[in-house]
Scaffold this motif. Structure first.
Motif, PDB file in Angstrom:
ATOM      1  N   GLY A 188       0.832  -1.201   0.000  1.00  0.00           N
ATOM      2  CA  GLY A 188       0.000   0.000   0.000  1.00  0.00           C
ATOM      3  C   GLY A 188       0.859   1.241   0.000  1.00  0.00           C
ATOM      4  O   GLY A 188       1.930   1.273  -0.619  1.00  0.00           O
ATOM      5  N   ALA A 189       0.394   2.257   0.693  1.00  0.00           N
ATOM      6  CA  ALA A 189       1.118   3.523   0.721  1.00  0.00           C
ATOM      7  C   ALA A 189       2.272   3.456   1.712  1.00  0.00           C
ATOM      8  O   ALA A 189       2.202   2.767   2.733  1.00  0.00           O
ATOM      9  CB  ALA A 189       0.166   4.651   1.102  1.00  0.00           C
ATOM     10  N   GLY A 223     -17.011  -3.793   3.009  1.00  0.00           N
ATOM     11  CA  GLY A 223     -17.553  -3.045   1.883  1.00  0.00           C
ATOM     12  C   GLY A 223     -16.455  -2.522   0.976  1.00  0.00           C
ATOM     13  O   GLY A 223     -16.529  -2.636  -0.254  1.00  0.00           O
ATOM     14  N   LEU A 224     -15.403  -1.946   1.578  1.00  0.00           N
ATOM     15  CA  LEU A 224     -14.285  -1.447   0.775  1.00  0.00           C
ATOM     16  C   LEU A 224     -13.597  -2.582   0.032  1.00  0.00           C
ATOM     17  O   LEU A 224     -13.221  -2.437  -1.145  1.00  0.00           O
ATOM     18  CB  LEU A 224     -13.295  -0.714   1.681  1.00  0.00           C
ATOM     19  CG  LEU A 224     -12.073  -0.096   0.998  1.00  0.00           C
ATOM     20  CD1 LEU A 224     -12.486   0.901  -0.083  1.00  0.00           C
ATOM     21  CD2 LEU A 224     -11.169   0.576   2.036  1.00  0.00           C
ATOM     22  N   HIS A 246      -6.125  -0.394  -1.283  1.00  0.00           N
ATOM     23  CA  HIS A 246      -7.139   0.459  -0.650  1.00  0.00           C
ATOM     24  C   HIS A 246      -7.222   0.210   0.852  1.00  0.00           C
ATOM     25  O   HIS A 246      -7.432   1.152   1.630  1.00  0.00           O
ATOM     26  CB  HIS A 246      -8.495   0.220  -1.308  1.00  0.00           C
ATOM     27  CG  HIS A 246      -8.642   0.885  -2.639  1.00  0.00           C
ATOM     28  ND1 HIS A 246      -8.898   2.229  -2.770  1.00  0.00           N
ATOM     29  CD2 HIS A 246      -8.551   0.393  -3.900  1.00  0.00           C
ATOM     30  CE1 HIS A 246      -8.962   2.552  -4.047  1.00  0.00           C
ATOM     31  NE2 HIS A 246      -8.757   1.457  -4.763  1.00  0.00           N
ATOM     32  N   LEU A 247      -7.051  -1.026   1.268  1.00  0.00           N
ATOM     33  CA  LEU A 247      -7.153  -1.335   2.693  1.00  0.00           C
ATOM     34  C   LEU A 247      -5.992  -0.758   3.493  1.00  0.00           C
ATOM     35  O   LEU A 247      -6.154  -0.402   4.664  1.00  0.00           O
ATOM     36  CB  LEU A 247      -7.223  -2.845   2.906  1.00  0.00           C
ATOM     37  CG  LEU A 247      -8.536  -3.529   2.511  1.00  0.00           C
ATOM     38  CD1 LEU A 247      -8.401  -5.038   2.638  1.00  0.00           C
ATOM     39  CD2 LEU A 247      -9.699  -3.034   3.368  1.00  0.00           C
ATOM     40  N   PHE A 248      -4.813  -0.656   2.865  1.00  0.00           N
ATOM     41  CA  PHE A 248      -3.623  -0.237   3.610  1.00  0.00           C
ATOM     42  C   PHE A 248      -3.048   1.076   3.085  1.00  0.00           C
ATOM     43  O   PHE A 248      -1.839   1.283   3.124  1.00  0.00           O
ATOM     44  CB  PHE A 248      -2.577  -1.355   3.585  1.00  0.00           C
ATOM     45  CG  PHE A 248      -2.996  -2.545   4.387  1.00  0.00           C
ATOM     46  CD1 PHE A 248      -2.860  -2.561   5.762  1.00  0.00           C
ATOM     47  CD2 PHE A 248      -3.579  -3.642   3.764  1.00  0.00           C
ATOM     48  CE1 PHE A 248      -3.274  -3.650   6.506  1.00  0.00           C
ATOM     49  CE2 PHE A 248      -3.994  -4.738   4.500  1.00  0.00           C
ATOM     50  CZ  PHE A 248      -3.846  -4.739   5.881  1.00  0.00           C
ATOM     51  N   SER A 249      -3.924   1.941   2.608  1.00  0.00           N
ATOM     52  CA  SER A 249      -3.538   3.291   2.207  1.00  0.00           C
ATOM     53  C   SER A 249      -4.505   4.285   2.835  1.00  0.00           C
ATOM     54  O   SER A 249      -5.605   3.924   3.264  1.00  0.00           O
ATOM     55  CB  SER A 249      -3.556   3.433   0.678  1.00  0.00           C
ATOM     56  OG  SER A 249      -2.645   2.549   0.060  1.00  0.00           O
ATOM     57  N   GLY A 250      -4.080   5.540   2.876  1.00  0.00           N
ATOM     58  CA  GLY A 250      -4.951   6.567   3.422  1.00  0.00           C
ATOM     59  C   GLY A 250      -5.271   6.323   4.892  1.00  0.00           C
ATOM     60  O   GLY A 250      -4.443   5.837   5.661  1.00  0.00           O
TER      61      GLY A 250
END
Length: 323
Positions: A188-189, A223-224, A246-250
């Motif tokens: 991720g990020a 949901g994500l 998506h799960l490990f960013s932001g």
């Protein structure tokens, strides 16, 4: 006679603050001194705003000032802000969070929206330039002080985040982005994947202590996961990003375990909490993929706060139909 603070509320807020420690330490380690400055500024501004508004409303100061709710709002807001924003931005965000997000509705236990996200959305919409400066190489303490309290430009240290890089990519594959873009880590990020893991650890601690139920966080993450899996169009230059990205960013784990679980602005029935989380996960993905903001967690939670009465009525009808 002075009203004593609610011991159950104090205990819950204390556990939430304790659960935030791994995520805050990860942020401090990976983003530097600016995180500590944000925490101090948000905590001071939130406490001062709380005291001032309680005084103006003729309310007792002690119960609200020591129940920990204002400090929790400050910590959650500070964790979401860019670490080297100018000093007035966290002060303004925390003041709005307490003044408009909490005290305008009558204080603790009456807010219709998540206070921390009200403050975050306000500064994001009002000051988009300052809210989109994230550090590249971590500046030292003298540079950090100059960035936050002086007039130094952050451009020398700033870099786009992974979600920014994914949104604006037009030519590189996902593999090339991970290899070349400084904002990407392993799955991720960078440093978002480690921060998300730390907040996941704190969230699991709160679940184990039964501070909240599993419905909202599982709904949001599920949901994500489902919607990002359905929308995953491979690893080409037009990719929307993998579910793991998506799960490990932001602010995914912060939103799932610390924002969506706020008991006052969220729904009460279990089914409604589950639907609340699923809706927030869907909105986060939609905003990240097609909206104007790379993360979208704050707007997703605030929009779902608007849907709480409808979700509760739906849950009550389902419960009455089943009985």
């Amino acid at each position: 006679m002075t009203q004593a603070p609610d011991p159950r509320l104090r205990t819950a807020m204390g556990l939430v603050l304790l659960a935030c420690v791994p995520g805050l330490l990860a942020l401090l380690w990976l983003q530097g001194w600016g995180v500590l400055f944000n925490l101090i500024l948000c905590a001071c501004a939130a406490s001062a705003s709380e005291a001032l508004l309680l005084k103006l409303r003729g309310q007792q100061l002690l119960p609200s000032l020591v129940d920990g709710s204002a400090l929790v709002t400050a910590v959650l807001l500070a964790a979401a802000l860019p670490p080297y924003a100018p000093w007035w931005l966290p002060v303004l965000g925390a003041s709005v969070a307490i003044g408009i997000g909490k005290q305008a509705f009558g204080g603790v236990g009456r807010n219709l929206f998540n206070p921390a996200m009200v403050g975050y959305a306000f500064v994001l919409l009002s000051f988009p330039l300052q809210m989109n400066h994230w550090p590249g190489p971590i500046p030292g303490l003298p540079e950090s002080l100059q960035l936050v309290f002086g007039n130094a430009s952050i451009d020398a240290w700033a870099q786009p985040t992974a979600l920014d890089g994914l949104r604006h990519n037009r030519s590189l594959t996902v593999e090339e982005l991970f290899a070349r873009h400084p904002g990407f880590g392993i799955i991720g990020a960078r440093p978002g994947e480690w921060v998300n893991l730390a907040f996941l650890l704190g969230g699991l601690f709160l679940l184990q202590r039964k501070v909240f139920s599993w419905h909202a966080p599982v709904g949001l993450l599920g949901g994500l996961l489902v919607f990002s899996l359905l929308g995953w169009n491979g690893s080409g230059s037009d990719s929307n990003g993998s579910p793991l990205l998506h799960l490990f960013s932001g602010s995914t784990m912060l939103a799932a375990f610390f924002i969506a679980t706020e008991p006052v602005s969220g729904p009460k029935p279990a089914l409604a909490r589950l639907l609340f989380g699923i809706g927030a996960g869907l909105l986060i993905y939609l905003i990240r993929t097609w909206g104007n903001y790379p993360d979208g967690s704050a707007f997703a939670i605030l929009l779902m706060n608007l849907a709480v009465p409808s979700l509760e009525r739906l849950a009550m009808r389902r419960q009455q139909a089943a009985s």
